[in-house]
Design an enzyme around this catalytic site. Structure first.
Site, PDB file in Angstrom:
ATOM      1  N   GLU A 127       0.806  -1.222   0.000  1.00 15.73           N
ATOM      2  CA  GLU A 127       0.000   0.000   0.000  1.00 15.73           C
ATOM      3  C   GLU A 127       0.842   1.277   0.000  1.00 15.73           C
ATOM      4  O   GLU A 127       0.834   2.037   0.965  1.00 15.73           O
ATOM      5  CB  GLU A 127      -0.938  -0.016   1.220  1.00 15.73           C
ATOM      6  CG  GLU A 127      -1.884  -1.207   1.192  1.00 15.73           C
ATOM      7  CD  GLU A 127      -2.816  -1.268   2.393  1.00 15.73           C
ATOM      8  OE1 GLU A 127      -3.991  -1.632   2.184  1.00 15.73           O
ATOM      9  OE2 GLU A 127      -2.387  -0.965   3.533  1.00 15.73           O
TER      10      GLU A 127
HETATM   11  C1  ACM Z   1      -1.860  -5.356   4.571  1.00 13.53           C
HETATM   12  O1  ACM Z   1      -2.887  -5.818   5.088  1.00 13.53           O
HETATM   13  N1  ACM Z   1      -1.865  -4.138   4.047  1.00 13.53           N
HETATM   14  C2  ACM Z   1      -0.624  -6.109   4.501  1.00 13.53           C
END
Ligand code: ACM
Length: 680
Positions: A321
């Site tokens: 992310e």
């Molecule tokens: C995650 O749940 N962003 C690894």
């Protein structure tokens, strides 16, 4: 102490037997083992526990092994009310623990964890290649202890056990909410009891930097709110875990989820700079600048320092992310992308990962990252932790990458243990070739930290993680959900005796919310509700790191024992609805207990500002128990429901299914099954 611990053990056994409908028979083997061993054969009789242990260690022996044996023997003696050796007591119960070879100073993925355990009326013997295998054997021995009328015994068995997967992890996010050292230690106790072997420690996040750096002191100086692990704390945890056969893999998130790095050291940022650690959750736009040499000098010095604290040969660099909008707008970064022929942000992140991998390799370590690190050109030595779905694990293996599955093991989804349990890292239906299958190292349970604190973390992790640990350890064909739940109760109680608070924390929270010790009615109500999932809570309540976690959702447990008990009882009843069933009487009495509790529970709910929102749920419990009683009556007489009755009940079920007070009835699907079974 003797009487109390004996009573505690008896209570466990009785509850487990009541729930399974079995009756105890002297010397009859009750299989409570979790995880189930690879091979077990049952002998006749068993080893009576009527004295303390005479321990022999004829093979390799060192302080780690003898400490582990001492702890195990002490636990058995506590559970069975035996006096401790060393106080003038001469042990008679023979226990031999034989280890073939010394362990490496740092436990590795290649550690031989297998063991054999033979119990006869004359004694118990554990044979293992390594100390870690011997420790697993000791945990099995503890779980075998069972009552036998007035005393305890260990049934005669021969067990040959070895794990199915080499990587059996639990990740705990200690960055969004800090968890004190004592919480980590009790978590590691629980992991060892169910034979997990990797503690993945998520130490940095947008919301805080939790590990002390002497080289870069502002990381915790500015970005931790004073809540962090000193290097001494971390070394103590590493040693504590090693003593229990558990590796510690630290995670330092980069280039995204990095607000805490950037607030402390703004020169690392890609353009925009945070003006504090991030309090809200979700995905942040801030990112480490991958285009400056100074970034790599910084990370090199940091990881070199961390290598002196964390000896494991794996280091996790996060990598998930990282939208990094600055990478699309900052002219300097755009020029860098052009100069290096990097067509988009993914390519730039792959470039960053390759640079970090060089640092990790120089430290003689392997790199691990979340799904997103799997981009074209990623060196094959990187282990990919799959969180976005099982398909990406398979995809990684087909491309030649090692992988660890986490997608089905997110505890904050608040799913029943059974759902996690049935999710297999490597199902027999997988289309991977034998070589590709060998790349699947195992699985990791994930405990994210947005909505937990020391008062709730245990009930989110345990006992569901014990069921998942069985999936990682035991043969693939061990998949009987009813049997798993039957064994989950004794292991859950054993986990509590190791210092975990997952059962008692619900009562403690209810007492705190109501300001009274008199919570019997409220506890009865709470026993059938559970927290909604992380995403449902996030959609309803705008939580941040500063939100008080003090509502009913924070008191109740996911997958409360009543859920599966009720489901199993109704399944049995519906197999013969008219029969003279003990289950009918049990269910009717239980519905009465629940409905009787509602008036007093409702009063307490309305009197508590943090609970008041749940009064609708209390009213709904009365509706559920009424429909349950009516269903039982119709079914007993094989009578058709009154016209419109079923439609009315289904309408009520639809209403009850709607979100309210951030908790849901864990028992709702089974009430629906009962109603649907009534003839019309
Ligand atoms: C995650 O749940 N962003 C690894």
């Amino acid at each position: 102490m003797t009487t109390l611990t004996a009573l505690r053990f008896c209570a466990t056994a009785t509850l487990a037997l009541a729930i399974s409908g079995l009756s105890a028979t002297a010397q009859q083997f009750q299989n409570h083992l979790m995880p189930q061993p690879a091979k077990i054969s049952i002998g006749s009789g068993g080893l009576a526990l009527d004295s303390t242990f005479a321990v022999e260690v004829p093979g390799v022996s060192d302080a780690r092994l003898t400490d582990a044996i001492d702890r195990a023997v002490r636990r058995i003696e506590m559970d069975t009310g035996l006096r401790h050796a060393g106080r003038g007591e001469v042990g008679k119960t023979k226990l031999v623990v034989k280890v073939d070879r010394p362990s490496a100073p740092v436990q590795s993925l290649e550690e031989d964890e297998s063991y054999a355990l033979v119990v006869t009326p004359a004694g118990a013997e554990i044979d293992a290649a390594t100390e870690v295998g011997a420790m697993h054997g000791l945990e099995t021995l503890i779980q075998l202890v069972q009552p036998n009328g007035a005393s305890y015994f260990i049934p005669a068995v021969t067990i040959n056990d070895t794990p199915r997967f080499r990587w059996r992890g639990l990740m705990v996010d200690c960055a969004r909410h800090f968890e004190p050292v004592a919480v980590i230690k009790r978590t590691i106790n629980g992991m060892a009891a169910v034979k997990l072997n990797v503690f993945h420690w998520h130490l940095t996040e947008d919301q805080g930097f939790r590990i002390q750096s002497h080289v870069y002191p502002a990381l915790t100086g500015k970005s931790s709110d004073g809540l962090f692990y000193t290097q001494q704390d971390a070394k103590e945890i590493v040693a504590y875990a090693r003593a229990r056969g558990i590796r510690v893999v630290p995670e330092f998130e980069m280039p995204g989820h990095s607000t805490a790095w950037l607030f402390a050291y703004p020169s690392l940022a890609s353009g925009s700079n945070p003006d504090g650690v991030r309090r809200e959750f979700g995905i942040s736009d801030y990112a480490i600048d991958p285009t400056r040499e100074a970034t790599y000098t910084f990370i090199d010095r940091f990881l070199t320092e961390m290598a002196t604290v964390f000896p494991d040969s794996y280091v996790h660099i996060g990598g998930d992310e990282a939208p990094a909008p600055d990478w699309k707008t900052n002219p300097r970064i755009l020029a860098f992308k052009k100069a290096h022929n990097l067509k988009d942000n993914d390519a730039l992140q792959a470039w960053f990962n390759t640079r970090i991998l060089k640092i990790v390799a120089r430290l003689h370590k392997h790199m691990m990252g979340w799904d997103e690190v799997l981009t074209p050109g990623l060196p094959k030595d990187v282990v990919v932790q799959s969180w976005r779905g099982e398909a990406s694990l398979s995809k990684g293996a087909k491309l030649g990458y090692k992988g660890v599955l986490s997608a089905p093991y997110y505890l904050d989804a608040m799913k029943p243990a059974s759902v996690h349990y049935l999710a297999d890292p490597l199902p027999s239906t997988s289309d991977l070739t034998p070589d590709q299958r060998a790349l699947i190292l195992g699985g990791e349970v994930c405990m994210w930290g947005e909505h937990i604190f020391p008062g709730t973390i245990d009930s989110r992790i345990w006992p569901r993680t014990a069921a998942i640990a069985e999936r990682f350890w035991s043969p693939e064909n061990v998949r009987d959900v009813d049997d798993m739940y039957h064994r989950l109760i004794p292991i859950s109680v054993e986990l509590e005796s190791l210092g975990l608070t997952h059962i008692q924390s619900e009562d403690a929270a209810l007492r705190e919310l109501t300001g009274t010790e008199n919570i019997d009615a409220l506890r009865t109500f709470a026993s059938v509700v559970e927290p909604v999932s992380f995403s449902e809570r996030s959609e309803t309540q705008r939580t941040s790191q500063l939100t008080a976690l003090d509502r009913l959702i924070d008191a109740v447990r996911p997958d409360p024992p009543a859920r599966h008990w009720f489901e199993a009882a109704v399944k049995r009843l519906l197999a013969d609805p008219k029969g003279d069933s003990a289950d009918r009487a049990l269910l009717a009495a239980w519905f009465t207990t629940l409905s009787d509790a509602v008036p007093a529970a409702r009063q307490q709910i309305l009197a508590s500002p943090c609970l008041a929102e749940a009064s609708t749920r209390a009213d709904q419990l009365l509706m559920l128990t009424a429909m349950g009683q009516q269903s039982l009556q119709y079914l007993a007489k094989d009578e058709k429901a009154a016209p419109g009755w079923k439609a009315k009940q289904n309408h009520a079920l639809d209403e009850i299914r709607k979100p309210s007070a951030l908790v849901r009835f864990a028992v709702l699907p089974t009430f629906s099954d009962l109603v649907q079974a009534v003839p019309e």
